[in-house]
Write a protein that holds these residues in place. Structure first.
Motif, mmCIF file in Angstrom:
data_model
loop_
_atom_site.group_PDB
_atom_site.id
_atom_site.type_symbol
_atom_site.label_atom_id
_atom_site.label_comp_id
_atom_site.label_asym_id
_atom_site.label_seq_id
_atom_site.Cartn_x
_atom_site.Cartn_y
_atom_site.Cartn_z
ATOM 1 N N GLN A 215 0.835 -1.206 0.000
ATOM 2 C CA GLN A 215 0.000 0.000 0.000
ATOM 3 C C GLN A 215 0.871 1.258 0.000
ATOM 4 O O GLN A 215 0.562 2.236 -0.677
ATOM 5 C CB GLN A 215 -0.918 -0.009 1.220
ATOM 6 N N HIS A 216 1.968 1.228 0.730
ATOM 7 C CA HIS A 216 2.880 2.359 0.717
ATOM 8 C C HIS A 216 3.592 2.481 -0.628
ATOM 9 O O HIS A 216 3.844 3.599 -1.110
ATOM 10 C CB HIS A 216 3.909 2.220 1.845
ATOM 11 N N VAL A 217 3.901 1.362 -1.262
ATOM 12 C CA VAL A 217 4.494 1.403 -2.601
ATOM 13 C C VAL A 217 3.497 1.995 -3.599
ATOM 14 O O VAL A 217 3.865 2.763 -4.488
ATOM 15 C CB VAL A 217 4.940 -0.005 -3.041
ATOM 16 N N ALA A 218 2.212 1.655 -3.445
ATOM 17 C CA ALA A 218 1.176 2.233 -4.302
ATOM 18 C C ALA A 218 1.101 3.750 -4.131
ATOM 19 O O ALA A 218 0.962 4.498 -5.110
ATOM 20 C CB ALA A 218 -0.176 1.596 -3.984
ATOM 21 N N ALA A 219 1.205 4.211 -2.884
ATOM 22 C CA ALA A 219 1.202 5.655 -2.637
ATOM 23 C C ALA A 219 2.419 6.326 -3.262
ATOM 24 O O ALA A 219 2.318 7.403 -3.858
ATOM 25 C CB ALA A 219 1.162 5.926 -1.130
ATOM 26 N N LEU A 220 3.579 5.674 -3.144
ATOM 27 C CA LEU A 220 4.791 6.218 -3.747
ATOM 28 C C LEU A 220 4.656 6.300 -5.263
ATOM 29 O O LEU A 220 5.030 7.309 -5.879
ATOM 30 C CB LEU A 220 5.990 5.349 -3.361
ATOM 31 N N CYS A 221 4.103 5.247 -5.884
ATOM 32 C CA CYS A 221 3.912 5.263 -7.339
ATOM 33 C C CYS A 221 2.910 6.337 -7.754
ATOM 34 O O CYS A 221 3.072 6.975 -8.806
ATOM 35 C CB CYS A 221 3.438 3.893 -7.815
ATOM 36 N N GLU A 222 1.888 6.550 -6.938
ATOM 37 C CA GLU A 222 0.896 7.570 -7.255
ATOM 38 C C GLU A 222 1.513 8.967 -7.235
ATOM 39 O O GLU A 222 1.268 9.781 -8.139
ATOM 40 C CB GLU A 222 -0.264 7.489 -6.272
ATOM 41 N N TRP A 223 2.323 9.238 -6.233
ATOM 42 C CA TRP A 223 3.006 10.531 -6.171
ATOM 43 C C TRP A 223 4.002 10.688 -7.318
ATOM 44 O O TRP A 223 4.136 11.770 -7.896
ATOM 45 C CB TRP A 223 3.703 10.681 -4.824
ATOM 46 N N MET A 224 4.703 9.615 -7.671
ATOM 47 C CA MET A 224 5.636 9.676 -8.795
ATOM 48 C C MET A 224 4.894 9.937 -10.105
ATOM 49 O O MET A 224 5.377 10.689 -10.964
ATOM 50 C CB MET A 224 6.425 8.363 -8.890
#
Length: 283
Positions: A215-224
């Motif tokens: 879920q944190h990786v998904a948030a990181l990808c969303e911000w990227m």
């Protein structure tokens, strides 16, 4: 802002002058259009950062890290704009961003119309940009914790159309390219488009997982993804320096072209009928 007002006035005054037969002097070249995309991603990056800091302070309080290290406090973009006062910044940024997307899309459409002429890809690029702006407005004004269905509908519209907008603009960049610098701009936009595609796909795949890390990786990808899209919009400053009042005149002429085309067809058909009648009378 003065140039934007002048362009709006020109769209109202110039057609009237053309109908009245008034000749206008050649307008000077504008050099302020290149900086127009910069507020789009400058304000967004600044606002998103402020919104994230406010959200972090609101959710992770003095109770300890256990209060924020749950699946309900993943730092997704939408989650950072659910509680006041960050929800106010979230709505404001998305609304201003929607307006800037509409303006940049229109300027890009007019610029390509002047250089390449009528093109289906250019029209699709304008349409996808404006649909993306509509979805972004829904995302900003319907927070995920209060109107989840409408928020997800807006996100489902905004994210794919923004991806399609990047792809179409990369293709159009290569079609318009004539110099080495323009081809390098196309290469840069292609790289940004590829990065946006992969981050969007990974964000969607990891978002549906129940894992705390994913879920944190998904948030990181969303911000990227968002930062990548903003950088892509910033590359338009390389081409907007060529925009002048003549570009808007081309846009106005294109909007009146179908009417004149129909008029020419009707006149030609009428002339053909008259000539045919005259031939029968002489016979």
């Amino acid at each position: 802002m003065e140039l934007l007002v002048a362009a709006c006035l020109a769209s109202l005054v110039l057609p009237s002058c053309s109908y009245l037969g008034v000749e206008l002097p050649d307008p000077p070249e504008s050099t302020a259009w290149p900086v127009q995309p910069l507020p789009c991603h400058g304000l967004s990056l600044t606002g998103r950062g402020s919104e994230r800091m406010l959200s972090y302070n609101q959710s992770c309080d003095m109770d300890g890290p256990s209060s924020c290290c749950t699946l309900d406090h993943i730092p997704l973009v939408s989650k950072c704009g659910t509680l006041p006062p960050e929800s106010c910044f979230f709505s404001l940024i998305c609304s201003l961003g929607s307006f800037m997307v509409i303006l940049v899309g229109l300027l890009r459409y007019a610029h390509l119309l002047e250089r390449l002429g009528p093109s289906l890809l250019n029209t699709l690029g304008l349409a996808t940009g404006w649909v993306c702006a509509a979805g972004l407005t829904m995302v900003g004004n319907f927070q995920v914790d209060h109107a989840k269905v409408l928020h997800y509908i807006g996100a489902g519209v905004a994210f794919p159309t923004s991806m399609l907008f990047l792809l179409l603009q990369s293709i159009l960049t290569y079609r318009m390219a004539k110099t080495r610098g323009q081809y390098w701009t196309g290469h840069l936009r292609s790289i940004l488009t590829a990065v946006a595609f992969f981050t969007l796909v990974f964000s969607g795949v990891f978002f549906i997982q129940e894992s705390f890390v994913l879920q944190h990786v998904a948030a990181l990808c969303e911000w990227m993804f968002i930062i990548d899209v903003l950088v892509f919009y910033g590359t338009f400053t390389l081409e907007f320096g060529a925009i002048s009042t003549d570009t808007f005149l081309v846009l106005l002429k294109a909007s009146r072209a179908p009417k004149s085309y129909k008029g020419d067809n009707s006149l030609s058909s009428t002339a053909h009928i008259h000539s045919h009648v005259e031939g029968l009378a002489m016979a």
